[in-house]
Enzyme design. Sequence first.
Site, PDB file in Angstrom:
ATOM      1  N   CYS A  25      -1.766  -0.891   1.737  1.00  0.00           N
ATOM      2  CA  CYS A  25      -2.059  -1.036   0.426  1.00  0.00           C
ATOM      3  C   CYS A  25      -3.473  -1.723   0.363  1.00  0.00           C
ATOM      4  O   CYS A  25      -3.788  -1.369   1.168  1.00  0.00           O
ATOM      5  CB  CYS A  25      -1.344  -1.817  -0.155  1.00  0.00           C
ATOM      6  SG  CYS A  25      -1.043  -3.365   0.138  1.00  0.00           S
ATOM      7  N   ALA A  26      -3.502  -2.052  -1.253  1.00  0.00           N
ATOM      8  CA  ALA A  26      -4.174  -2.679  -1.732  1.00  0.00           C
ATOM      9  C   ALA A  26      -5.564  -4.004  -0.558  1.00  0.00           C
ATOM     10  O   ALA A  26      -6.168  -3.941  -0.553  1.00  0.00           O
ATOM     11  CB  ALA A  26      -4.725  -2.849  -2.638  1.00  0.00           C
TER      12      ALA A  26
END
EC number: 2.7.1.211
Length: 639
Positions: A25-26
Amino acid sequence: MDHKKVANEIVSAVGKDNFAAAAHCATRLRLVIKDESKLNQDALDNNDDVKGTFKTNGQYQIIIGPGDVNNVYDELINIANVTPVSTEELKNVTQDGKKKNPIMAFIKLLSDIFVPIIPALVAGGLLMALNNFLTSPDLFGPKALVESFPIIKGFSAMIQVMSAAPFIFMPILVGISAAKRFGANQYLGAALAMIMVSPDLIANQSWDIFGLTVSQNNYYYQVIPVLAAVYILSLIEKYLHKRLPSAVDFTFTPLISLMVTGFLTFVIVGPVMRLLSDGVTNGIVFIYQTLGFVGTGIFGLLYSPIVLTGLHQSFPAIETQLVTAFTQNHSGYGDFIFVVASMANVAQGAATFGVFALTKNKKMKGLSSSATVSALLGITEPALFGVNLKYKFPFFCALIGSGVAAAFAGLMHVIAVSLGSAGFLGFLSINAKSIPAYLLCEVISFVIAFTLTYLYGKKNAAKFAIIDGGNKNDDAKPATNASIKTNLADEIVNAPVSGTAIKLEDVNDQVFSSKLMGNGAAIVPSDTTIYAPISGTITVAYETKHAYGIKSDNGAEILIHLGIDTVNLRGQYFDAKVSQGQHVTAGEPLGSFDIEKIADAGYDPTLIMAITNTADFANVEPIETNQVKNGDPLVAVTA
C-alpha cells in the site's frame, strides 16, 4: 535508501521460498508468509530502513514508508520470484482455506461502530467524574464541596447536565455511527435513534394500533436495540433504492424506511433486544458478584489477550449500562470493567518501561519510552505490538501484574462511576471513596510488572540480544538516514481538507495511531477536495490516487493518506490532479474523493497526514483545534 539492498535484506529475513503472496500500500509491504517460524524477526527489528513490523488479519506487514515502499516491492518480487497481487487479492489469499470466524466478524463490527464515538463518551465520562468530585461527601471533608461552597452549586448542576447528555442520547451517536457502518444514510440512522429516545414516549403507557397493544418503551442509554434497528433500516433502505424509480426514490425511500423500521422497532426489535442487552449485563454482573476478587483477578489476567482479539471494543456497550444503573438508578455494582482495564494498561506500560530500562538499542529505547507513556494514559497498542509481544516475556510479566492488581481492586470493591482514560488518569472516573484504593492497585500493577520484566530480562539477557544491547556496534556506527539532523526551517503544515480534526492516536489504523510513520494529525472530512497543505514537490502520487507524498520547500516530508485501507478500492471514488515530480503551492488542489461512496463501500474516509521525517525535527506537534477549513494551521514543525 538502497531499495535493492533493503529488498534483499527482507527476503533474507523472511526466506526466499517463504512468500505465499505479496502486495503493498502507500506505506508498507503486505505479505502472506507460509511459515512464520522461519522469520528472522531480529534482523528486521535491527534494520534501520524498516520502521516496524506487525501481523494483522493473516498478513505480515513491514513498514517502509511512502515513496520507497513501491520501489522496495518491485525489487522484492523479482528477487523472491513472487507473483505481484493487489491488496484485495491478497485478502483472498489470506482467507483461502480458512473459515470466517463470525464472532471475530461481530467484534470487528462493534469496533467499527464504537471507536468513532468513544471521544464523546470519554468527554461525558470525565465531566461525570468532575461532578462526582463536586458532589461526593467524605472526599475533602464530611460534606461535599457543593455543600461547603454553595456558590458552585450552579456550576455543578450545569456540569451534571453536560455529563449526562452523551449517555442519555447515546443511541443517537450509535445510530449515526451504525448507519455509516451498515451503509445506510447517517441522518436516517440519527432520526431513528431520536425516535427511540423521544421525550414524548411515556413509560408504562402503550398505543392501540389496529387492536395491537404496543408499549411506549424509551431507549435512553441503550445500545443493542439501536444497533439492531439501524441494521434493519439499512436493509430496507438499500432494498428500496434498488427498486424505486429515481423520480420517487428521494422522497419515498426515507419515508418508508423510517416508518417501517420504527414500527418494527417498537413492536418486536426493541423489546427483544432490550431483554438481550439486560441479560448480557446481568450475566456479567452475576459472575462478578459470585466470583468476587477471584473473578476480577482472572479478568485482569485475561484483559490484555482480549485486547489482542479486539473483543474489548464491545465493552463500552456493557460499561454504559453498568455506569447508568449505578449513577442514575442507584443500583448495580458500578463499572468494574474500567478498573480491570486500567490495571491491565498500567501493567503493559510498566513492562514496556522495563524494556526501556534494559535495552541499549537506540531504536528500541525510543519506541519503548513513547509506548510506555501511551500505555499509562490508556492506549496500549504501541506497547503491545511494538515492544512487549516482540520479546513475549514482558507481555506475560504484565499479565501477572494486572491479575494481582485487579484481584486487589475486586477485594476492595473499587469501581468506576463514569467512563474515561483507563490508565493513571483513570482515578478521575473512580467512585470518590475508592480513589486511594484505586491508586494503590495501580502502583501494585506497575511495580509487579516492571520488577518481573526487569529481573527476568536481566537474568536471561543472553536470550534477548536486542535488550542486552542489540546491535553491538550501534554506538560506533556513523549516523545515517533519518537520524541525521538537517537544517530544516520552522514551518506550519496546513489542513489539506475541511472537517473535524482528531488526534493521530485516535485513528483506526495501528501504523498511524502508534506514530510509526511519524507525528501528525487526522481529519474526518466534510469536504471532497484535497489541497496542498504546504508548498513543495510531489514525491508520491499513487495510481490508486488514495495517497500523496509532498516534500516541502523547507524539507518536511508529508504523507497524505485518504481513508483507511482505501488502497483496496484501486482508485475508485478518487480523482488526482497532480503527478509525481510536480511542484505545488500551498492551497493548490491535489485531487478529490467521494466521501459517501467510500463510506458506503465499508471504508473509513478519515484523512491522515503524517510528517514521515519527524526524526529530523526537534519537535512536530499537532495544533490544538477542532473544526478546520482547508488552509487552517494543523501541524507545527520546529527544527
